[in-house]
Design an enzyme around this catalytic site. Structure first.
Site, PDB file in Angstrom:
ATOM      1  N   SER A  94      -6.281 -41.025 -13.648  1.00 22.96           N
ATOM      2  CA  SER A  94      -5.094 -40.917 -14.496  1.00 22.96           C
ATOM      3  C   SER A  94      -4.702 -42.283 -15.044  1.00 22.96           C
ATOM      4  O   SER A  94      -4.900 -43.313 -14.377  1.00 22.96           O
ATOM      5  CB  SER A  94      -3.956 -40.367 -13.637  1.00 22.96           C
ATOM      6  OG  SER A  94      -2.718 -40.543 -14.282  1.00 22.96           O
TER       7      SER A  94
ATOM      8  N   TYR B 260       1.213 -40.636  -5.538  1.00 21.84           N
ATOM      9  CA  TYR B 260       0.220 -39.890  -6.331  1.00 21.84           C
ATOM     10  C   TYR B 260      -0.692 -40.878  -7.066  1.00 21.84           C
ATOM     11  O   TYR B 260      -1.922 -40.766  -7.030  1.00 21.84           O
ATOM     12  CB  TYR B 260       0.929 -38.959  -7.330  1.00 21.84           C
ATOM     13  CG  TYR B 260       0.013 -38.488  -8.430  1.00 21.84           C
ATOM     14  CD1 TYR B 260      -0.934 -37.502  -8.184  1.00 21.84           C
ATOM     15  CD2 TYR B 260       0.061 -39.060  -9.704  1.00 21.84           C
ATOM     16  CE1 TYR B 260      -1.799 -37.096  -9.187  1.00 21.84           C
ATOM     17  CE2 TYR B 260      -0.797 -38.666 -10.709  1.00 21.84           C
ATOM     18  CZ  TYR B 260      -1.735 -37.684 -10.449  1.00 21.84           C
ATOM     19  OH  TYR B 260      -2.603 -37.303 -11.448  1.00 21.84           O
TER      20      TYR B 260
ATOM     21  N   LYS C  78      -5.007 -41.927  -6.736  1.00 25.72           N
ATOM     22  CA  LYS C  78      -5.998 -42.071  -7.809  1.00 25.72           C
ATOM     23  C   LYS C  78      -6.635 -43.467  -7.735  1.00 25.72           C
ATOM     24  O   LYS C  78      -7.847 -43.620  -7.872  1.00 25.72           O
ATOM     25  CB  LYS C  78      -5.354 -41.847  -9.181  1.00 25.72           C
ATOM     26  CG  LYS C  78      -4.856 -40.429  -9.409  1.00 25.72           C
ATOM     27  CD  LYS C  78      -5.972 -39.402  -9.317  1.00 25.72           C
ATOM     28  CE  LYS C  78      -5.515 -37.984  -9.609  1.00 25.72           C
ATOM     29  NZ  LYS C  78      -6.514 -36.970  -9.204  1.00 25.72           N
TER      30      LYS C  78
HETATM   31  C1  WQD Z   1       6.325 -37.770 -20.822  1.00 28.40           C
HETATM   32  C2  WQD Z   1       7.564 -38.373 -21.502  1.00 28.40           C
HETATM   33  C3  WQD Z   1       9.385 -38.717 -19.990  1.00 28.40           C
HETATM   34  C4  WQD Z   1      10.126 -34.467 -19.164  1.00 28.40           C
HETATM   35  C5  WQD Z   1       3.160 -37.891 -15.653  1.00 28.40           C
HETATM   36  C6  WQD Z   1       2.609 -38.622 -14.476  1.00 28.40           C
HETATM   37  C7  WQD Z   1       1.181 -38.950 -14.709  1.00 28.40           C
HETATM   38  C8  WQD Z   1       0.380 -37.725 -15.053  1.00 28.40           C
HETATM   39  C9  WQD Z   1       1.023 -36.892 -16.101  1.00 28.40           C
HETATM   40  C10 WQD Z   1      -0.297 -35.921 -13.588  1.00 28.40           C
HETATM   41  C11 WQD Z   1       8.233 -39.463 -20.669  1.00 28.40           C
HETATM   42  C12 WQD Z   1       9.740 -37.687 -21.037  1.00 28.40           C
HETATM   43  C13 WQD Z   1       9.611 -35.655 -19.651  1.00 28.40           C
HETATM   44  C14 WQD Z   1      11.453 -34.098 -19.553  1.00 28.40           C
HETATM   45  C15 WQD Z   1      11.600 -36.087 -20.898  1.00 28.40           C
HETATM   46  N1  WQD Z   1       0.074 -37.050 -13.876  1.00 28.40           N
HETATM   47  N2  WQD Z   1      10.330 -36.453 -20.508  1.00 28.40           N
HETATM   48  N3  WQD Z   1      12.119 -34.927 -20.412  1.00 28.40           N
HETATM   49  O1  WQD Z   1       5.507 -39.290 -17.089  1.00 28.40           O
HETATM   50  O2  WQD Z   1       3.825 -39.797 -18.891  1.00 28.40           O
HETATM   51  O3  WQD Z   1       3.082 -38.721 -16.810  1.00 28.40           O
HETATM   52  O4  WQD Z   1       2.401 -36.707 -15.864  1.00 28.40           O
HETATM   53  O5  WQD Z   1      -0.858 -35.115 -13.204  1.00 28.40           O
HETATM   54  O6  WQD Z   1       0.681 -39.550 -13.578  1.00 28.40           O
HETATM   55  O7  WQD Z   1       3.349 -39.812 -14.278  1.00 28.40           O
HETATM   56  O8  WQD Z   1       4.411 -37.399 -18.408  1.00 28.40           O
HETATM   57  O9  WQD Z   1       5.175 -35.302 -19.412  1.00 28.40           O
HETATM   58  O10 WQD Z   1       6.337 -36.169 -17.333  1.00 28.40           O
HETATM   59  O11 WQD Z   1       6.666 -37.351 -19.507  1.00 28.40           O
HETATM   60  O12 WQD Z   1      12.264 -36.786 -21.663  1.00 28.40           O
HETATM   61  O13 WQD Z   1      11.970 -33.060 -19.131  1.00 28.40           O
HETATM   62  O14 WQD Z   1       8.526 -37.338 -21.654  1.00 28.40           O
HETATM   63  O15 WQD Z   1      10.475 -39.540 -19.684  1.00 28.40           O
HETATM   64  O16 WQD Z   1       8.721 -40.423 -21.576  1.00 28.40           O
HETATM   65  P1  WQD Z   1       4.302 -38.906 -17.804  1.00 28.40           P
HETATM   66  P2  WQD Z   1       5.658 -36.459 -18.623  1.00 28.40           P
END
Ligand code: WQD
Length: 332
Positions: free
Chosen positions: A123, A147, A151
Protein backbone atom coordinates in the site's frame (compact mmCIF):
# COMPACT_ATOMS: atom_id res chain seq x y z
CA UNK A 1 -2.70 -22.63 -11.59
CA UNK A 2 -2.54 -19.22 -9.91
CA UNK A 3 -3.40 -19.11 -6.20
CA UNK A 4 -5.17 -16.01 -4.90
CA UNK A 5 -5.26 -15.89 -1.11
CA UNK A 6 -8.14 -13.63 -0.13
CA UNK A 7 -9.35 -14.04 -3.71
CA UNK A 8 -13.01 -13.47 -2.79
CA UNK A 9 -12.26 -9.97 -1.50
CA UNK A 10 -12.56 -6.65 -3.31
CA UNK A 11 -9.27 -6.55 -5.19
CA UNK A 12 -8.83 -10.34 -5.28
CA UNK A 13 -12.17 -10.95 -7.00
CA UNK A 14 -11.50 -8.38 -9.72
CA UNK A 15 -8.06 -9.91 -10.25
CA UNK A 16 -9.57 -13.40 -10.47
CA UNK A 17 -11.81 -12.18 -13.31
CA UNK A 18 -8.91 -10.62 -15.23
CA UNK A 19 -6.74 -13.73 -14.74
CA UNK A 20 -9.47 -16.07 -15.98
CA UNK A 21 -10.14 -13.82 -18.95
CA UNK A 22 -6.39 -13.88 -19.73
CA UNK A 23 -6.53 -17.68 -19.82
CA UNK A 24 -5.15 -18.61 -16.39
CA UNK A 25 -6.59 -21.27 -14.08
CA UNK A 26 -7.46 -19.66 -10.76
CA UNK A 27 -7.57 -21.13 -7.26
CA UNK A 28 -9.06 -18.98 -4.49
CA UNK A 29 -8.19 -19.60 -0.84
CA UNK A 30 -10.49 -17.60 1.40
CA UNK A 31 -12.10 -17.96 4.83
CA UNK A 32 -14.80 -15.38 3.93
CA UNK A 33 -13.88 -13.29 6.96
CA UNK A 34 -14.55 -10.11 5.01
CA UNK A 35 -16.11 -11.49 1.82
CA UNK A 36 -18.89 -13.81 0.69
CA UNK A 37 -19.10 -17.17 -1.09
CA UNK A 38 -21.52 -15.63 -3.65
CA UNK A 39 -18.52 -13.81 -5.10
CA UNK A 40 -17.54 -17.12 -6.72
CA UNK A 41 -20.94 -17.23 -8.49
CA UNK A 42 -20.40 -13.69 -9.74
CA UNK A 43 -16.93 -14.51 -11.06
CA UNK A 44 -18.42 -17.50 -12.87
CA UNK A 45 -21.23 -15.38 -14.29
CA UNK A 46 -18.78 -12.82 -15.65
CA UNK A 47 -16.16 -15.20 -17.04
CA UNK A 48 -18.09 -18.41 -17.69
CA UNK A 49 -15.55 -20.25 -15.55
CA UNK A 50 -15.71 -21.03 -11.84
CA UNK A 51 -12.46 -20.69 -9.94
CA UNK A 52 -11.38 -23.58 -7.70
CA UNK A 53 -12.02 -22.81 -4.02
CA UNK A 54 -10.34 -23.86 -0.79
CA UNK A 55 -12.25 -22.45 2.17
CA UNK A 56 -9.36 -22.17 4.60
CA UNK A 57 -7.60 -19.68 6.83
CA UNK A 58 -4.18 -19.16 5.28
CA UNK A 59 -2.64 -18.97 8.76
CA UNK A 60 -3.42 -22.69 9.04
CA UNK A 61 -0.07 -24.32 8.23
CA UNK A 62 -1.43 -27.84 7.70
CA UNK A 63 -4.30 -26.79 5.47
CA UNK A 64 -2.07 -24.52 3.42
CA UNK A 65 0.43 -27.34 3.03
CA UNK A 66 -2.32 -29.73 1.91
CA UNK A 67 -3.53 -27.16 -0.63
CA UNK A 68 -0.04 -26.84 -2.12
CA UNK A 69 0.08 -30.67 -2.33
CA UNK A 70 -3.28 -30.87 -4.05
CA UNK A 71 -2.83 -28.23 -6.78
CA UNK A 72 -0.06 -27.45 -9.24
CA UNK A 73 0.53 -23.83 -8.20
CA UNK A 74 2.79 -21.65 -10.37
CA UNK A 75 2.35 -18.31 -8.65
CA UNK A 76 0.74 -16.85 -5.54
CA UNK A 77 -1.09 -13.53 -5.34
CA UNK A 78 -1.31 -12.81 -1.65
CA UNK A 79 -4.33 -10.59 -0.86
CA UNK A 80 -5.47 -12.17 2.41
CA UNK A 81 -5.15 -9.65 5.22
CA UNK A 82 -7.00 -7.37 7.58
CA UNK A 83 -7.12 -3.84 6.22
CA UNK A 84 -8.92 -1.37 8.47
CA UNK A 85 -6.54 1.33 9.65
CA UNK A 86 -8.60 2.41 12.68
CA UNK A 87 -9.15 -1.15 13.86
CA UNK A 88 -5.41 -1.80 13.59
CA UNK A 89 -4.77 1.05 16.03
CA UNK A 90 -7.26 -0.49 18.51
CA UNK A 91 -6.12 -4.09 18.01
CA UNK A 92 -2.47 -4.05 16.92
CA UNK A 93 -1.76 -7.64 17.97
CA UNK A 94 -4.66 -8.93 15.90
CA UNK A 95 -3.17 -7.16 12.87
CA UNK A 96 0.44 -8.19 13.43
CA UNK A 97 -0.58 -11.79 14.15
CA UNK A 98 -2.84 -12.19 11.14
CA UNK A 99 -1.22 -10.07 8.48
CA UNK A 100 2.32 -11.35 9.14
CA UNK A 101 1.24 -14.92 9.86
CA UNK A 102 -0.68 -15.29 6.59
CA UNK A 103 2.34 -14.08 4.62
CA UNK A 104 4.89 -16.25 6.44
CA UNK A 105 2.68 -19.33 6.25
CA UNK A 106 2.18 -18.87 2.52
CA UNK A 107 5.87 -18.18 1.88
CA UNK A 108 6.94 -21.25 3.87
CA UNK A 109 4.57 -23.39 1.81
CA UNK A 110 5.93 -21.81 -1.39
CA UNK A 111 9.48 -22.67 -0.33
CA UNK A 112 8.58 -26.23 0.63
CA UNK A 113 6.74 -26.87 -2.61
CA UNK A 114 9.12 -25.04 -4.94
CA UNK A 115 6.72 -22.24 -5.92
CA UNK A 116 8.83 -19.19 -6.73
CA UNK A 117 6.52 -16.41 -7.90
CA UNK A 118 4.83 -14.09 -5.42
CA UNK A 119 2.77 -10.94 -5.95
CA UNK A 120 2.10 -9.02 -2.76
CA UNK A 121 -0.58 -6.44 -1.96
CA UNK A 122 1.22 -3.54 -0.34
CA UNK A 123 0.00 0.00 0.00
CA UNK A 124 1.01 3.60 -0.54
CA UNK A 125 0.58 3.87 3.23
CA UNK A 126 4.22 2.66 3.54
CA UNK A 127 5.36 6.11 2.35
CA UNK A 128 4.12 7.48 5.69
CA UNK A 129 3.94 11.27 5.69
CA UNK A 130 5.46 12.14 2.30
CA UNK A 131 7.90 15.04 2.09
CA UNK A 132 7.17 15.51 -1.60
CA UNK A 133 4.76 14.15 -4.21
CA UNK A 134 4.55 12.34 -6.60
CA UNK A 135 5.82 9.30 -4.76
CA UNK A 136 8.61 7.28 -6.34
CA UNK A 137 9.39 3.73 -5.20
CA UNK A 138 12.85 4.59 -3.84
CA UNK A 139 11.57 7.31 -1.51
CA UNK A 140 11.83 6.91 2.27
CA UNK A 141 9.22 4.71 3.96
CA UNK A 142 7.70 4.70 7.45
CA UNK A 143 4.17 4.27 8.71
CA UNK A 144 1.64 5.94 10.97
CA UNK A 145 -0.44 2.93 12.12
CA UNK A 146 -0.12 -0.84 12.72
CA UNK A 147 -1.89 -1.73 9.46
CA UNK A 148 0.74 0.27 7.59
CA UNK A 149 3.55 -1.35 9.57
CA UNK A 150 2.30 -4.83 8.63
CA UNK A 151 2.71 -3.83 4.98
CA UNK A 152 6.14 -2.34 5.71
CA UNK A 153 7.28 -5.45 7.58
CA UNK A 154 5.81 -7.76 4.95
CA UNK A 155 7.78 -5.94 2.27
CA UNK A 156 10.95 -6.46 4.32
CA UNK A 157 10.21 -10.18 4.82
CA UNK A 158 9.71 -10.64 1.07
CA UNK A 159 12.92 -8.73 0.26
CA UNK A 160 14.87 -10.86 2.73
CA UNK A 161 13.52 -14.14 1.34
CA UNK A 162 14.27 -13.06 -2.23
CA UNK A 163 17.80 -12.17 -1.12
CA UNK A 164 18.29 -15.60 0.47
CA UNK A 165 16.59 -17.72 -2.22
CA UNK A 166 18.13 -17.26 -5.66
CA UNK A 167 15.12 -18.74 -7.48
CA UNK A 168 12.55 -16.56 -5.77
CA UNK A 169 10.73 -13.80 -7.60
CA UNK A 170 8.38 -11.24 -6.06
CA UNK A 171 6.56 -8.12 -7.16
CA UNK A 172 5.45 -5.92 -4.27
CA UNK A 173 2.59 -3.74 -5.50
CA UNK A 174 1.94 -0.51 -3.64
CA UNK A 175 -1.70 0.28 -4.31
CA UNK A 176 -2.84 3.89 -4.12
CA UNK A 177 -6.62 4.33 -3.63
CA UNK A 178 -8.56 1.60 -5.47
CA UNK A 179 -12.22 2.50 -6.11
CA UNK A 180 -14.97 1.58 -8.56
CA UNK A 181 -16.19 -1.85 -9.53
CA UNK A 182 -16.41 -4.27 -12.43
CA UNK A 183 -18.47 -2.97 -15.38
CA UNK A 184 -20.90 -5.88 -14.92
CA UNK A 185 -21.78 -4.49 -11.45
CA UNK A 186 -21.62 -8.10 -10.23
CA UNK A 187 -18.54 -7.65 -8.04
CA UNK A 188 -17.36 -4.63 -6.05
CA UNK A 189 -16.47 -3.38 -2.60
CA UNK A 190 -18.77 -4.35 0.28
CA UNK A 191 -17.60 -2.74 3.52
CA UNK A 192 -18.97 -4.03 6.82
CA UNK A 193 -20.72 -1.32 8.85
CA UNK A 194 -19.87 2.34 8.38
CA UNK A 195 -17.41 2.69 5.49
CA UNK A 196 -13.97 4.05 6.39
CA UNK A 197 -13.08 4.99 2.85
CA UNK A 198 -14.34 7.87 0.78
CA UNK A 199 -15.99 6.26 -2.26
CA UNK A 200 -18.03 3.62 -0.41
CA UNK A 201 -19.21 6.38 1.92
CA UNK A 202 -20.25 8.54 -1.03
CA UNK A 203 -22.16 5.69 -2.69
CA UNK A 204 -24.01 5.03 0.58
CA UNK A 205 -24.94 8.72 0.80
CA UNK A 206 -26.14 8.51 -2.82
CA UNK A 207 -28.34 5.53 -2.02
CA UNK A 208 -29.79 7.20 1.07
CA UNK A 209 -28.17 4.90 3.65
CA UNK A 210 -26.29 7.89 5.15
CA UNK A 211 -27.57 11.47 5.26
CA UNK A 212 -24.39 13.28 4.26
CA UNK A 213 -20.66 12.94 3.73
CA UNK A 214 -18.28 14.31 6.34
CA UNK A 215 -15.35 15.93 4.58
CA UNK A 216 -12.42 15.44 6.93
CA UNK A 217 -10.74 18.84 6.87
CA UNK A 218 -10.77 21.74 4.40
CA UNK A 219 -7.64 23.49 5.62
CA UNK A 220 -4.94 21.26 4.11
CA UNK A 221 -2.24 22.76 1.94
CA UNK A 222 -3.97 21.61 -1.27
CA UNK A 223 -5.74 23.56 -4.06
CA UNK A 224 -9.18 23.43 -2.37
CA UNK A 225 -8.05 22.59 1.17
CA UNK A 226 -9.34 18.99 1.13
CA UNK A 227 -7.12 15.88 1.01
CA UNK A 228 -5.67 14.82 -2.33
CA UNK A 229 -5.30 11.13 -3.32
CA UNK A 230 -4.53 8.99 -6.33
CA UNK A 231 -7.82 7.16 -6.98
CA UNK A 232 -7.45 4.24 -9.34
CA UNK A 233 -10.06 1.97 -10.90
CA UNK A 234 -10.02 -1.47 -9.28
CA UNK A 235 -10.04 -3.14 -12.71
CA UNK A 236 -6.82 -1.26 -13.55
CA UNK A 237 -5.38 -2.54 -10.26
CA UNK A 238 -6.45 -6.07 -11.26
CA UNK A 239 -4.79 -5.72 -14.67
CA UNK A 240 -1.62 -4.56 -12.91
CA UNK A 241 -1.52 -7.98 -11.22
CA UNK A 242 -1.62 -9.79 -14.56
CA UNK A 243 1.36 -7.73 -15.72
CA UNK A 244 3.12 -8.42 -12.41
CA UNK A 245 2.56 -12.21 -12.63
CA UNK A 246 3.95 -12.25 -16.14
CA UNK A 247 6.95 -10.23 -15.02
CA UNK A 248 7.60 -12.43 -11.98
CA UNK A 249 7.49 -15.60 -14.07
CA UNK A 250 10.30 -14.35 -16.29
CA UNK A 251 12.56 -12.58 -13.75
CA UNK A 252 14.22 -13.27 -10.38
CA UNK A 253 14.44 -11.10 -7.27
CA UNK A 254 12.10 -8.57 -5.67
CA UNK A 255 10.69 -5.42 -7.23
CA UNK A 256 8.55 -2.74 -5.60
CA UNK A 257 6.06 -1.10 -7.96
CA UNK A 258 3.48 1.68 -7.44
CA UNK A 259 0.00 1.03 -8.86
CA UNK A 260 -1.48 4.49 -9.27
CA UNK A 261 -2.60 6.79 -12.07
CA UNK A 262 -0.30 9.69 -11.22
CA UNK A 263 -3.31 12.04 -10.87
CA UNK A 264 -4.22 13.64 -7.57
CA UNK A 265 -7.88 14.46 -6.89
CA UNK A 266 -9.27 16.20 -3.83
CA UNK A 267 -12.26 15.03 -1.78
CA UNK A 268 -14.37 17.78 -3.36
CA UNK A 269 -13.17 16.82 -6.87
CA UNK A 270 -14.52 13.33 -6.20
CA UNK A 271 -17.83 14.65 -4.86
CA UNK A 272 -18.27 16.92 -7.90
CA UNK A 273 -17.33 14.22 -10.41
CA UNK A 274 -19.71 11.74 -8.75
CA UNK A 275 -22.56 14.27 -8.82
CA UNK A 276 -21.96 15.20 -12.47
CA UNK A 277 -21.51 11.66 -13.80
CA UNK A 278 -24.42 10.12 -11.91
CA UNK A 279 -26.76 13.10 -11.64
CA UNK A 280 -27.12 12.74 -7.86
CA UNK A 281 -26.48 15.40 -5.25
CA UNK A 282 -24.09 14.40 -2.46
CA UNK A 283 -24.76 16.59 0.58
CA UNK A 284 -21.61 17.14 2.61
CA UNK A 285 -20.43 18.90 5.75
CA UNK A 286 -16.94 20.01 6.59
CA UNK A 287 -15.75 18.04 9.63
CA UNK A 288 -12.50 18.09 11.60
CA UNK A 289 -9.42 16.44 10.11
CA UNK A 290 -9.24 12.67 10.64
CA UNK A 291 -6.32 11.57 12.82
CA UNK A 292 -3.42 10.18 10.80
CA UNK A 293 -4.54 11.68 7.46
CA UNK A 294 -2.04 13.39 5.20
CA UNK A 295 -2.59 16.31 2.82
CA UNK A 296 -1.52 14.73 -0.44
CA UNK A 297 -0.59 11.31 -1.76
CA UNK A 298 -0.22 10.37 -5.41
CA UNK A 299 2.03 8.08 -7.39
CA UNK A 300 4.73 8.46 -9.91
CA UNK A 301 3.56 5.50 -12.04
CA UNK A 302 6.61 5.49 -14.37
CA UNK A 303 8.17 2.29 -13.02
CA UNK A 304 5.03 0.23 -13.56
CA UNK A 305 4.94 1.27 -17.19
CA UNK A 306 8.64 0.68 -17.81
CA UNK A 307 8.98 -2.58 -15.89
CA UNK A 308 5.57 -4.19 -16.29
CA UNK A 309 4.24 -2.46 -19.41
CA UNK A 310 1.16 -1.51 -17.40
CA UNK A 311 -0.62 1.83 -17.20
CA UNK A 312 -3.98 2.77 -15.68
CA UNK A 313 -6.61 3.28 -18.40
CA UNK A 314 -9.84 4.25 -16.65
CA UNK A 315 -10.63 7.87 -15.76
CA UNK A 316 -12.34 9.36 -12.73
CA UNK A 317 -15.73 9.48 -14.47
CA UNK A 318 -15.62 5.72 -15.07
CA UNK A 319 -14.63 5.13 -11.43
CA UNK A 320 -17.59 7.19 -10.19
CA UNK A 321 -20.03 5.57 -12.59
CA UNK A 322 -18.94 2.00 -11.90
CA UNK A 323 -18.92 2.54 -8.12
CA UNK A 324 -22.52 3.77 -8.32
CA UNK A 325 -23.73 0.98 -10.62
CA UNK A 326 -22.39 -1.54 -8.10
CA UNK A 327 -23.94 0.22 -5.10
CA UNK A 328 -27.32 0.32 -6.86
CA UNK A 329 -27.03 -3.38 -7.54
CA UNK A 330 -26.42 -4.31 -3.89
CA UNK A 331 -28.93 -1.93 -2.30
CA UNK A 332 -31.85 -2.47 -4.69
C1 WQD B 1 -9.46 9.47 1.14
C2 WQD B 1 -9.68 10.96 1.41
C3 WQD B 1 -9.98 11.45 3.73
C4 WQD B 1 -13.80 9.33 4.18
C5 WQD B 1 -6.82 4.51 3.43
C6 WQD B 1 -5.70 3.85 4.16
C7 WQD B 1 -4.77 3.22 3.19
C8 WQD B 1 -5.49 2.28 2.26
C9 WQD B 1 -6.72 2.88 1.68
C10 WQD B 1 -6.42 0.10 2.76
C11 WQD B 1 -8.91 11.47 2.63
C12 WQD B 1 -11.23 11.77 2.95
C13 WQD B 1 -12.63 9.87 3.67
C14 WQD B 1 -14.84 10.24 4.58
C15 WQD B 1 -13.47 12.09 3.90
N1 WQD B 1 -5.69 1.07 2.92
N2 WQD B 1 -12.47 11.23 3.53
N3 WQD B 1 -14.62 11.57 4.42
O1 WQD B 1 -7.04 7.56 3.87
O2 WQD B 1 -6.14 7.75 1.53
O3 WQD B 1 -6.29 5.54 2.59
O4 WQD B 1 -7.50 3.55 2.64
O5 WQD B 1 -6.76 -0.89 2.62
O6 WQD B 1 -3.80 2.55 3.89
O7 WQD B 1 -5.01 4.81 4.93
O8 WQD B 1 -8.38 6.65 1.89
O9 WQD B 1 -10.73 6.68 1.22
O10 WQD B 1 -10.15 6.68 3.69
O11 WQD B 1 -9.73 8.73 2.32
O12 WQD B 1 -13.35 13.31 3.79
O13 WQD B 1 -15.89 9.81 5.06
O14 WQD B 1 -11.06 11.16 1.70
O15 WQD B 1 -9.75 12.40 4.74
O16 WQD B 1 -8.51 12.78 2.34
P1 WQD B 1 -6.92 6.99 2.54
P2 WQD B 1 -9.83 7.12 2.30
Amino acid sequence: MILLTGGAGYIGSHTAVELIEAGYDVLIADNFYNSRPEVLDAIEEITGKRPALEEIDVCDVEKVDAMFEKYDIEAVLHFASYKAVGESVEKPLMYYRNDLDTLITVMEAMKKHGVNNLIFSSSATVYGVPETVPLVEGMPTGCTNPYGWTKYMSEQIIQDVCHAEADMSAVILRYFNPIGAHKSALIGERPNGVPNNLMPYITQVASGIRPHLNVFGDDYDTPDGTGVRDYIHVVDIAKGHIAAVQYAMSHKGAEVVNLGTGNGYSVLDIVKAFERVNGIKIPYEIAPRRAGDIAQCYADPTKAEKLLGWKAEEDLDAMCKDAWEWEKNITK
